[in-house]
Scaffold this active site. Structure first.
Site, mmCIF file in Angstrom:
data_model
loop_
_atom_site.group_PDB
_atom_site.id
_atom_site.type_symbol
_atom_site.label_atom_id
_atom_site.label_comp_id
_atom_site.label_asym_id
_atom_site.label_seq_id
_atom_site.Cartn_x
_atom_site.Cartn_y
_atom_site.Cartn_z
ATOM 1 N N HIS A 199 -8.172 -0.557 -8.603
ATOM 2 C CA HIS A 199 -7.845 0.605 -7.769
ATOM 3 C C HIS A 199 -6.731 1.453 -8.372
ATOM 4 C CE1 HIS A 199 -7.479 2.864 -4.001
ATOM 5 N NE2 HIS A 199 -6.169 2.699 -4.079
ATOM 6 N N ASP A 214 0.842 -1.194 0.000
ATOM 7 C CA ASP A 214 0.000 0.000 0.000
ATOM 8 C C ASP A 214 0.882 1.250 0.000
ATOM 9 O OD1 ASP A 214 -1.710 2.143 0.701
ATOM 10 O OD2 ASP A 214 -3.045 0.797 1.789
#
Lengths: 418, 182
Positions: free
Chosen positions: A327, A234
């Protein structure tokens, strides 16, 4: 592990005993004496066992990050292992002069604690002697800036627009004053937060606190991109603080008022993860939703983590290899203004009974114009992002992060021009 | 804002020495001390660090000032008195164990001696500067001016921030004769 050592740790040497005895015997006078001793010498003289006798246990607790400077620390600082975010609501009677007094107190405490020194009136000074890269970063909500007469707030210093994915709860929203307290040691964070919150008691109340964590210090090589609790790498696309791109993204003043030059904008979003639903998704599905491989964070179009995704690549059936709803495709913009610097932490708080797990991400981004840089990205993710199936923003706050200060100054002093 | 520096106010004089009734630590005669003080007063060589005052209301009536008294000089120095514009009376206190075994504070005989090259710690539960008869609320984040007087008559003013603090609630020794505030 240590064959040369005595196998009976419960029977310490006479020397050890007498040193302990001395420490205890001197306890009554010890507070003052300890306050005089710097972090380094304390770390090297008071620990049990003494440092240097434990192979491989190099003490990183003595590491410090400068508090004073052009910019506040805690933005460019490589993320520490632990972060605590405390939002304070100012009491109604707190005016500009009281804000100034509060910021003076907080800055002085932060300046001392980050350097491994006890704060003034520190009731547990020994807890301050392991700074472990402690940083304290202050942000101002509109409720603080508005109380200082004649000072304009940046246009973006307001709640974010409503997004359809939002499930915001008032207890995680907004705040007049934000303190981001980060260190590689959780005890250090806790003590610093306690001292700082005590400073705020006469001026307001704590609105919310969010505790976050990354990997423990030293568990991975420095600079490793963090993983969130969904297992994803992330934050791969994040500018490095020593680059022009970062400078522009975070410190470029743009249309910000002069008091904010040298500062930036901060978005804090509490993003709940439905990990039980996520469990139902198989591994290919998980990778599809993001567009990256779980194993190493490389784009699904190949290469390694930091290689550019090939958004034009197609599967043999002619579908985009990185899906329209992935995403990383939705977060991407060709507009160089639409970029933010992320500095997130994971959260995982205790629950009872059948509440399910309460875990997620404390999303933190820095950008000098929230409306220009952050909002368009969040809009695209709101419109379409498969990850929205498993994540829900439950808290949201925007703060203006004032510039740093020199020694003898205080954070926020630019709100009060002489 | 946070400077605790220091303004030596007056050079020591024989008159001041006589008023305080305190000769030099080494027992030399007052005249010699005064001569030496002309060149280098105790205030000149003194520095206070990390000074702070516990926040209280005027109604509370009294509070403590704390900090580190540093004496980097070659000679000993003594703080013998203190004053503050926010306090009707200021005393130099110590905390001792009273007859009943409880800690009580009382005025310290001879004030605070800071040996050459040493630091004397003023902290809750130990030696401190007691501000009594407060004329105003001492709110967190404000500054309180305190003037110290040394045994050679020299004085020095410093400013200390006011901080919230839950401790420093030592009892008075009622026999010490300053219970009139309460």
């Amino acid at each position: 592990m240590h064959p040369d050592r005595s196998p009976e740790p419960a029977a310490p040497s006479t020397g050890r005993l007498s040193r302990r005895h001395l420490l205890l015997g001197g306890a009554a006078a010890g507070v003052g004496a300890a306050a005089l001793v710097g972090a380094d010498s304390l770390l090297n003289t008071r620990s049990t066992p003494p440092l240097g006798e434990t192979p491989g246990a190099a003490a990183h607790g003595g590491q410090t990050v400068p508090f004073h400077g052009t910019h506040q620390a805690g933005v460019e600082t490589p993320p520490q292992a632990h972060g605590k975010f405390v939002a304070v609501d100012l009491a109604e009677d707190v005016d500009a002069e009281k804000i100034r007094r509060l910021l003076t107190l907080l800055s002085d405490d932060a300046a001392k604690l980050t350097q491994g020194k006890a704060a003034l009136a520190d009731s547990e000074p020994e807890l301050a002697f392991v700074p472990a890269r402690l940083t304290v970063t202050f942000g101002f909500g509109p409720g603080l800036v508005d109380r200082v007469p004649g000072v304009p707030a940046p246009a973006w210093l307001k709640p974010l627009p409503e997004f359809s994915v939002d499930r915001l709860r008032p207890e995680w929203n907004s705040g007049d004053l934000l303190m981001q307290i980060c260190a590689d040691d959780p005890l250090t964070v806790s003590h610093a937060a306690r001292m700082l919150i005590k400073d705020t008691r006469a001026f307001g109340t704590v609105r919310w606190t969010q505790d976050g964590f990354r990997r423990a210090y030293g568990a991975e090589p420095d600079g490793t991109t963090m993983r969130n609790l969904m297992g994803q790498v992330d934050g791969t696309v994040n500018a490095r603080p020593d680059t022009d791109a970062f400078e522009t993204m975070v410190w470029e003043p743009r249309d910000n008022p002069e008091w904010l030059h040298g500062g930036t904008g901060m978005v804090v979003r509490r993003i709940a993860m439905d990990l039980d639903e996520w469990d139902r998704l198989d591994r290919p599905g998980r990778e599809e939703s993001v567009g990256r491989r779980l194993f190493d964070g490389a784009p699904l179009t190949g290469g390694t983590e930091h290689d550019e995704p090939d958004f034009d690549a197609l599967t043999p059936l002619g579908f985009p290899r990185i899906a329209e709803y992935a995403h990383i495709r939705r977060a991407r913009s060709d507009n160089p203004d639409e970029q933010v610097f992320r500095r997130a932490y994971n959260y995982d708080v205790p629950t009872l009974g059948d509440e399910g797990q309460d875990a997620g991400l404390i999303f933190v981004s820095y950008q000098s114009d929230v409306d220009l840089q952050f909002v368009p990205i969040q809009r695209r993710l709101d419109e379409l992002d498969l990850l929205n199936e498993w994540i829900s923003p439950i808290g949201s706050a925007v703060f203006a992060v004032p510039p740093g200060c020199a020694e003898g100054g205080f954070i926020g002093e630019t709100l009060f021009p002489a | 804002m946070r400077t605790t520096a220091v303004t030596p106010l007056a050079a020591g004089t024989l008159a001041a020495l006589l008023l305080t009734g305190c000769a030099g630590q080494d027992g030399a005669q007052p005249q010699a001390d005064a001569d030496r003080a002309e060149q280098h007063t105790q205030a000149d060589s003194f520095a206070i660090e990390d000074a702070w005052v516990k926040a209280v209301t005027a109604e509370d009536g009294m509070t403590g000032a704390f900090g580190l008294l540093n004496n980097p000089a070659d000679g000993d120095l003594s703080v013998v008195a203190a004053s503050s514009p926010v306090a009707g009376m200021v005393e130099l206190h110590e905390v001792v164990t009273g007859d009943d075994g409880n800690a009580v504070m009382q005025e310290k005989d001879g004030g605070f001696l800071v040996p050459a090259g040493d630091t004397h710690v003023l902290e809750p539960g130990a030696d401190h500067i007691m501000l009594m008869g407060l004329t105003e609320d001492l709110d967190p984040g404000t500054e309180v001016a305190v003037e110290l007087e040394f045994s050679d008559g020299s004085t020095l003013e410093f400013s200390a921030p006011v901080k919230d603090y839950e401790g420093a609630n030592e009892n008075y020794d009622d026999g010490a004769g300053h219970g009139e505030e309460h």
